[in-house]
Write a protein that holds these residues in place. Structure first.
Motif, PDB file in Angstrom:
ATOM      1  N   VAL A 428       0.817  -1.218   0.000  1.00 48.74           N
ATOM      2  CA  VAL A 428       0.000   0.000   0.000  1.00 48.74           C
ATOM      3  C   VAL A 428       0.848   1.265   0.000  1.00 48.74           C
ATOM      4  N   ALA A 429       1.859   1.340   0.852  1.00 44.23           N
ATOM      5  CA  ALA A 429       2.667   2.558   0.945  1.00 44.23           C
ATOM      6  C   ALA A 429       3.304   2.904  -0.394  1.00 44.23           C
ATOM      7  N   GLU A 430       3.821   1.891  -1.078  1.00 43.30           N
ATOM      8  CA  GLU A 430       4.446   2.117  -2.386  1.00 43.30           C
ATOM      9  C   GLU A 430       3.411   2.587  -3.404  1.00 43.30           C
ATOM     10  N   LEU A 431       2.232   1.970  -3.385  1.00 43.30           N
ATOM     11  CA  LEU A 431       1.175   2.365  -4.323  1.00 43.30           C
ATOM     12  C   LEU A 431       0.733   3.809  -4.091  1.00 43.30           C
ATOM     13  N   ALA A 436       0.314   9.772  -5.165  1.00 37.87           N
ATOM     14  CA  ALA A 436       0.144  11.071  -4.495  1.00 37.87           C
ATOM     15  C   ALA A 436       1.068  12.133  -5.073  1.00 37.87           C
ATOM     16  N   LYS A 437       0.529  13.348  -5.118  1.00 34.89           N
ATOM     17  CA  LYS A 437       1.281  14.515  -5.570  1.00 34.89           C
ATOM     18  C   LYS A 437       1.161  15.605  -4.508  1.00 34.89           C
ATOM     19  N   GLY A 454      -0.823   4.499   8.016  1.00 38.99           N
ATOM     20  CA  GLY A 454      -0.520   5.919   7.929  1.00 38.99           C
ATOM     21  C   GLY A 454       0.961   6.225   8.104  1.00 38.99           C
ATOM     22  N   PRO A 455       1.577   5.759   9.203  1.00 39.34           N
ATOM     23  CA  PRO A 455       3.013   6.018   9.383  1.00 39.34           C
ATOM     24  C   PRO A 455       3.869   5.421   8.273  1.00 39.34           C
ATOM     25  N   LEU A 461       6.667   8.382   1.679  1.00 34.22           N
ATOM     26  CA  LEU A 461       6.615   9.699   1.043  1.00 34.22           C
ATOM     27  C   LEU A 461       7.860  10.523   1.353  1.00 34.22           C
ATOM     28  N   ALA A 462       8.476  10.260   2.494  1.00 36.96           N
ATOM     29  CA  ALA A 462       9.652  11.023   2.894  1.00 36.96           C
ATOM     30  C   ALA A 462      10.909  10.602   2.124  1.00 36.96           C
TER      31      ALA A 462
END
Length: 463
Positions: A428-431, A436-437, A454-455, A461-462
């Motif tokens: 999920v995090a990679e997707l 996201a932009k 979430g974390p 994203l970081a």
């Protein structure tokens, strides 16, 4: 002064002690001096918070976790009959107490205020707990979610008020005898326990019958199910106070003005206007705050003081909780798992962040709920610009043949949504990072472990 320990609860053992409802009761008992022990399936922040209160917590479920000198065993409806600790309790003759009976015992001798409804219970109870604490009344409270950190879902106060979230899912709210009861809304949910809306109405009607003579029922004037319930009520043992935007509401909401992730609310109560700030977005949260105002004043708290104090509420974990921001993308967490809750939270975020793209990561909760409401869940996701749908979180249920998250995905696509099924939580995090932009909002949504993502999304994203 608050009362001490209920009889026979000086050495309680909790099976599933880390659960939202169970951990709060255990915490209050520990604060009252009980030798609290229990078990849970896994390590968690709630378990650590209980250990900090002096509780003994075992990981996993085993017969020898239950001490022979336990005064009682506390269980929730989620505990299965074949639990080894429950079997040992029967063999030793140790009384088994449902968590609702334990909570009812904790409220004895105090002035209970019980908050019920299909949606919004945790938020409204939290608002009351924070506001009454801000006013120095030091209430006791038991909430189905943490206010600001692990273990903040309950408190043993020195004041005379006890604010409790009253759960209708297993009819456990029939055990309470509140001085003031709140009903925020009435809808069909918890399909494993209720076969029809008529059964739901009967259950809520039984709850209102538990209000003490001379007590007060605070009920929505706007929600159709709540209005239907009000029309069904008979007898004059309680005072009924309605609230909402309807012209016939006793506590009339004059306006709800969005201000980013906040709202300014103006109400008319007993001929006097009160304006205060609600520090979470969305009209439904403004209504929760007005329910809190109406119920607090029913206990004699001055309305002007309470309205001001409600402005000190800054949210509860998992209720449109901002988890952080990375790369210009905000990640927000929502407990919404019923279509009405999903729609309300998605609308609230839309209104608070006009012009931003909204990406939803949704995890259906319970097979029975997905079977009955999967189509409505999918329709709600059409309010997002794009969605990822995870597998069903089973919680206490066994799988139901043919019931999968595909029911939600198919309905979302039929409603025109941009939706993707994800069967690997680890992806999920990679997707999300690929979708996201800067300026986008990501909403993780559901009552299961989707909150843990979430974390991970923020970390990705970081990078």
């Amino acid at each position: 002064m608050a009362p001490g320990l209920p009889a026979a609860m000086d050495r309680p053992h909790f099976i599933g002690i880390g659960g939202a409802g169970m951990s709060g009761i255990a915490k209050i008992l520990a604060q009252r001096g009980a030798a609290v022990a229990g078990s849970d399936a896994r390590e968690s922040a709630a378990v650590e918070a209980l250990r900090a209160q002096g509780a003994t917590v075992h990981l996993g479920h085993a017969a020898d976790h239950l001490a022979e000198d336990a005064s009682c065993v506390v269980v929730s409806s989620a505990i299965r009959a074949d639990n080894p600790e429950l079997a040992r309790a029967a063999a030793l003759g140790i009384p088994v107490v449902h968590r609702s009976d334990a909570l009812a015992a904790l409220m004895d001798g105090l002035r209970p205020l019980a908050v019920a409804g299909t949606h919004g219970k945790t938020t409204t109870t939290s608002m009351l707990a924070v506001a009454l604490t801000t006013l120095g009344l030091d209430p006791s409270y038991a909430i189905g979610g943490d206010l600001d950190g692990p273990g903040s879902n309950a408190h043993h106060g020195t004041g005379e008020i006890f604010v409790a979230e009253a759960d209708e899912s297993d009819r456990s709210f029939h055990k309470y005898a509140p001085e003031v009861a709140v009903i925020l809304n009435v809808e069909l949910d918890h399909h494993a326990n209720y076969a029809s809306i008529e059964e739901i109405h009967d259950s809520f009607e039984t709850f209102t019958g538990r209000i003490i003579d001379g007590g007060t029922l605070v009920v929505s004037a706007d929600h159709p199910g709540a209005r239907d319930l009000t029309r069904r009520l008979t007898g004059e043992h309680v005072r009924v106070v309605t609230y909402g935007e309807s012209a016939d509401a006793d506590v009339r909401i004059r306006s709800v003005v969005p201000q980013g992730l906040r709202s300014e609310v103006t109400v008319l109560l007993d001929g006097t206007e009160h304006t205060f700030t609600v520090s979470v977005p969305g009209r439904h949260y403004a209504h929760n705050a007005v329910a809190a105002l109406a119920s607090g004043t029913a206990l004699g708290v001055p309305a002007a003081d309470l309205a001001t104090a409600l402005g000190s509420y800054t949210g509860v974990q998992r209720r449109l909780q901002l988890k952080g921001e990375q790369g210009g993308v905000q990640v927000i967490d929502s407990y919404a798992h019923h279509p009405s809750e999903m729609t309300a939270d998605l609308d609230a975020i839309r209104g608070a962040a006009a012009g931003s793209r909204l990406l939803a990561v949704f995890q259906p909760h319970l097979f029975s709920r997905t079977r009955e409401l999967g189509a409505e869940m999918g329709a709600a996701l059409a309010l997002a610009d794009a969605s990822l749908v995870l597998d069903v979180y089973p919680a206490r249920e066994d799988p139901i043949p043919g019931v999968t998250s595909d029911l939600v995905v198919d309905a979302a696509r039929a409603a025109g949504a941009d939706v993707q099924a994800v069967h690997d939580r680890g992806a999920v995090a990679e997707l999300v990072a690929g979708m996201a932009k800067p300026g986008d909002l990501v909403l993780t949504m559901g009552a299961g472990d989707v909150t843990d993502l979430g974390p991970r999304i923020l970390d990705r994203l970081a990078q």
